[in-house]
Design a protein around this motif. Structure first.
Motif: not given
Length: 366
Positions: A37-63
């Motif tokens: 359960f710890t590994l599964l929850l960790g995987y889902f949490a990391f995937s959600a956090a990475w998706t949010l980070l990718d959408w909001s910062f890495i691949n975002a348009d700022w200028v």
């Protein structure tokens, strides 16, 4: 039995590492099922956090300045930057934007001075903040004196209107709530009954109904030719609603004070108001800090309800911007930005409440 935590102060790095490993084995990897359960929850949490980070910062348009500048698959923060002044000030005249900016800057300075523990003459700053400051800000924003252009309140909006309503509601509801709480516990039947009726009536009506009544129904009861500004009506509704809830919070704090405190004040010959002002209320307010701040946070979030009476707070500006044909399809960025603004202020009030509790040793902790 002593409870161990992953990080304990005043220990060596090696001891901290051993304690952390022990805590992880005991709480997260205690057997095959717990590890799974710890590994599964960790995987889902990391995937959600990475998706949010990718959408909001890495691949975002700022200028940029148009929707054509948003070419990536991430967030289009260009939309927010183009609408920035509307999110902050609504439809305030461009030439007078220095006035709400001065309000924001002065409010931030006062909050920092009040939050800083070693600020000298803090009592005087508090008195200025709750008495003179609101009047100065109202004059600055509305104008009509000292050569300032009059800016009608229907042109105010965005974060400006949110802070104005929240600030006035917080400053006014606390003293009114204290008086209502004292009135409800009064030995005089008339005062006790009037306070109880006021509290129960306003607590039993949704804020959205109060705002609607203040905006639509109240003018019907005024004499012909008499008008009250829509913002003033909204402020009155918010103050009356919030003060009823604040009264119950304060009453709970008053009931938590031991009877011996009243007897000690009587033994010293204190009058009723001296007893309340010097002995009972300071302790009651200290005990009620979490509930008081929780009420302030709820009030700050409820300011978004003024949209129903045609006032565009920061959420209203976001919804209005979403209907712009040139920027259709970027509602997500708008709501994320508005949510972040509300979270920032609410989180700040929450952390200040925790700091104040620790400073005052709320709950008589040792």
């Amino acid at each position: 039995m002593m409870t161990t935590y992953p990080f304990q102060p005043n220990t060596s790095p090696r001891r901290q590492l051993e304690t952390s490993i022990h805590w992880l084995k005991k709480n997260l990897f205690n057997g095959p099922l717990s590890t799974l359960f710890t590994l599964l929850l960790g995987y889902f949490a990391f995937s959600a956090a990475w998706t949010l980070l990718d959408w909001s910062f890495i691949n975002a348009d700022w200028v940029g300045s148009t929707r054509d500048d948003c070419r990536s698959d991430g967030a289009c923060w260009v939309f927010i930057s183009v609408r920035w002044e509307q999110f902050m000030y609504g439809f305030y005249p461009q030439a007078g934007l220095w006035r709400p900016r001065l309000f924001f800057a002065s409010l931030a300075i006062l909050i920092l001075l009040l939050a800083y523990e070693k600020t000298p003459k803090k009592a005087g700053i508090w008195t200025f903040f709750i008495t003179v400051y609101p009047c100065l800000i109202a004059t600055l924003l509305y104008g009509g004196v000292f050569g300032l252009e009059v800016v009608e309140t229907h042109r105010w909006g965005g974060l400006l209107i949110t802070l104005v309503i929240a600030l006035v509601g917080i400053i006014a509801s606390l003293p009114i709530g204290i008086l209502l709480a004292l009135g409800r516990r009064s030995n005089m039947p008339i005062i006790r009954s009037l306070s109880t009726i006021y509290i129960e009536v306003w607590r039993g009506v949704p804020l959205i109904t109060i705002l609607f009544m203040a905006s639509v129904m109240l003018p019907l009861f005024l004499s012909h030719g008499t008008e009250i500004d829509k913002l003033v009506r909204a402020l009155l509704g918010v103050i009356m609603f919030s003060s009823a809830y604040m009264a119950e919070v304060i009453r709970g704090g008053l009931q938590a004070i031991p009877k011996g405190q009243y007897e000690a004040a009587d033994a010293l010959g204190f009058s009723y108001w001296k007893t309340m002002g010097l002995v009972i209320l300071p302790q009651a307010l200290k005990v009620s800090i979490p509930s008081i701040v929780n009420t302030f946070i709820s009030l700050f979030k409820d300011t978004s309800l003024v949209l129903i009476i045609g006032m565009f707070d920061v959420l209203g500006i976001g919804q209005s911007a979403n209907t712009d044909p040139e920027w259709l399809g970027f509602a997500t960025e708008s709501y994320v930005f508005v949510a972040f603004v509300f979270w920032l202020f609410c989180f700040g009030m929450s952390r200040y409440s925790i700091w104040l509790e620790k400073k005052l040793h709320t709950g008589h902790k040792h």
